[in-house]
Design a protein around this motif. Structure first.
Motif, PDB file in Angstrom:
ATOM      1  N   MET A  27       0.841  -1.195   0.000  1.00 36.35           N
ATOM      2  CA  MET A  27       0.000   0.000   0.000  1.00 36.35           C
ATOM      3  C   MET A  27       0.877   1.246   0.000  1.00 36.35           C
ATOM      4  SD  MET A  27      -3.279   0.846   2.364  1.00 36.35           S
ATOM      5  CE  MET A  27      -2.323   0.834   3.865  1.00 36.35           C
ATOM      6  N   ARG A  28       0.452   2.288  -0.757  1.00 43.28           N
ATOM      7  CA  ARG A  28       1.206   3.525  -0.862  1.00 43.28           C
ATOM      8  C   ARG A  28       0.274   4.731  -0.736  1.00 43.28           C
ATOM      9  NH1 ARG A  28       3.359   4.219  -6.204  1.00 43.28           N
ATOM     10  NH2 ARG A  28       1.542   3.000  -6.880  1.00 43.28           N
ATOM     11  N   ALA A  51      -3.088   0.351  -3.491  1.00 38.35           N
ATOM     12  CA  ALA A  51      -2.422  -0.909  -3.187  1.00 38.35           C
ATOM     13  C   ALA A  51      -1.980  -1.584  -4.479  1.00 38.35           C
ATOM     14  CB  ALA A  51      -3.350  -1.829  -2.402  1.00 38.35           C
ATOM     15  N   SER A  52      -1.061  -2.525  -4.344  1.00 38.55           N
ATOM     16  CA  SER A  52      -0.511  -3.211  -5.513  1.00 38.55           C
ATOM     17  C   SER A  52      -1.451  -4.288  -6.059  1.00 38.55           C
ATOM     18  CB  SER A  52       0.837  -3.841  -5.154  1.00 38.55           C
ATOM     19  OG  SER A  52       0.683  -4.720  -4.041  1.00 38.55           O
ATOM     20  N   ALA A 110      -0.435  -3.973  13.397  1.00 37.97           N
ATOM     21  CA  ALA A 110       0.565  -3.735  12.363  1.00 37.97           C
ATOM     22  C   ALA A 110       0.489  -2.276  11.937  1.00 37.97           C
ATOM     23  CB  ALA A 110       0.324  -4.646  11.162  1.00 37.97           C
ATOM     24  N   TRP A 111       1.633  -1.689  11.596  1.00 40.35           N
ATOM     25  CA  TRP A 111       1.650  -0.282  11.207  1.00 40.35           C
ATOM     26  C   TRP A 111       2.776  -0.021  10.211  1.00 40.35           C
ATOM     27  CZ3 TRP A 111       3.915  -2.150  15.529  1.00 40.35           C
ATOM     28  CH2 TRP A 111       5.241  -1.792  15.780  1.00 40.35           C
ATOM     29  N   CYS A 112       2.643   1.104   9.524  1.00 33.53           N
ATOM     30  CA  CYS A 112       3.706   1.594   8.638  1.00 33.53           C
ATOM     31  C   CYS A 112       3.656   3.115   8.652  1.00 33.53           C
ATOM     32  CB  CYS A 112       3.539   1.046   7.219  1.00 33.53           C
ATOM     33  SG  CYS A 112       2.014   1.566   6.394  1.00 33.53           S
ATOM     34  N   HIS A 113       4.738   3.762   8.210  1.00 37.06           N
ATOM     35  CA  HIS A 113       4.840   5.216   8.220  1.00 37.06           C
ATOM     36  C   HIS A 113       5.004   5.751   6.811  1.00 37.06           C
ATOM     37  CE1 HIS A 113       6.403   4.775  12.584  1.00 37.06           C
ATOM     38  NE2 HIS A 113       5.118   5.104  12.589  1.00 37.06           N
ATOM     39  N   ALA A 114       4.534   6.974   6.598  1.00 40.46           N
ATOM     40  CA  ALA A 114       4.702   7.672   5.325  1.00 40.46           C
ATOM     41  C   ALA A 114       4.965   9.140   5.618  1.00 40.46           C
ATOM     42  CB  ALA A 114       3.457   7.514   4.448  1.00 40.46           C
TER      43      ALA A 114
END
Length: 257
Positions: A27-28, A51-52, A110-114
């Motif tokens: 995901m972007r 998302a891809s 779950a997490w991610c940063h941008a």
């Protein structure tokens, strides 16, 4: 039975870890932007997520500082809107975003940063009780504006920044308070909003007053020119001219002559 229960819980935890990871995988944040607002109002930051693959992704949480919202993706795309507080004019950097999920069972996180590269513009805060618009005096004027007399209905209370030449000294002496004469306006004339005419006000107060006058000129459907140190905008009217004027005011240095 206890062993079977332990194996069942362990399997559910492992499955939750895997599914939570897959919710964010590929995901972007492909775009971020917001319409400018006056300082003090919330700015709506619009994020476009992609998302891809086309899998549905639900239960996403998007955070920026203390602002948070929920989001979901269908067919590989989705959108989230964050309300960011504003306190001062100029450019606003949104900072780090965190996208997280606890799907599907809430057992795993779950997490991610941008880090969006977009610069968001915040307009100056308009003055609340600004004096009336200046008289039309630019190109397009076909007559000199008439100055009202000393009748009570031609006078109003003095506001900081009013020209001294407009003060009605005799009525002020009678009433024990400063009063200024209202001017009749030429509705067809171009309005000139001049930075130098507000020299008695501090920098931020000048900017706030000019921002209010820009909005008032647009509301009255008047053509106007904005004169600032080093540049002059207009005469014109309409959304594009308003944006250009408010942008120039928003980006003025905090110390300017």
């Amino acid at each position: 039975m206890l062993l079977l229960l332990a194996l069942l819980l362990s399997g559910a935890a492992l499955a939750s870890l895997l599914v939570a990871h897959l919710q964010l995988s590929g995901m972007r944040v492909v775009a971020a932007g917001a319409e400018p607002v006056p300082a003090g109002e919330a700015l709506s930051l619009r994020l476009h997520l992609r998302a891809s693959d086309a899998r549905e992704r639900r239960g996403l949480r998007v955070e920026c500082g203390e602002s948070a919202t929920s989001a979901s993706l269908a067919d590989g795309a989705g959108e989230a809107v964050l309300e960011l507080p504003t306190s001062r004019r100029g450019w606003l950097q949104p900072g780090r975003l965190r996208i997280s999920t606890r799907q599907p069972l809430g057992l795993a996180f779950a997490w991610c940063h941008a880090w969006p590269q977009a610069q968001l513009l915040v307009y100056p805060r308009p003055e609340r009780d600004a004096p009336p618009l200046p008289n039309g005096g630019g190109e397009g004027s076909r007559a000199r504006p008439h100055v009202a007399g000393d009748e009570p209905h031609h006078l109003r209370a003095y506001r900081q920044g009013d020209p001294r030449r407009n003060i009605a000294w005799k009525p002020s002496a009678r009433h024990g308070a400063l009063l200024v004469r209202e001017h009749e306006r030429l509705e067809g004339a171009e309005i000139v909003l001049d930075w130098r005419e507000l020299g008695s006000l501090p920098v931020e107060a000048r900017i706030s007053r000019l921002a209010r006058w820009v909005d008032e000129a647009e509301r009255r459907n008047r053509r106007y020119r904005l004169r600032l140190p080093g540049e002059s905008l207009g005469p014109a009217q309409g959304p594009a001219h308003r944006h250009a004027c408010l942008r120039a005011l928003a980006l003025l240095p905090h110390a300017v002559d």
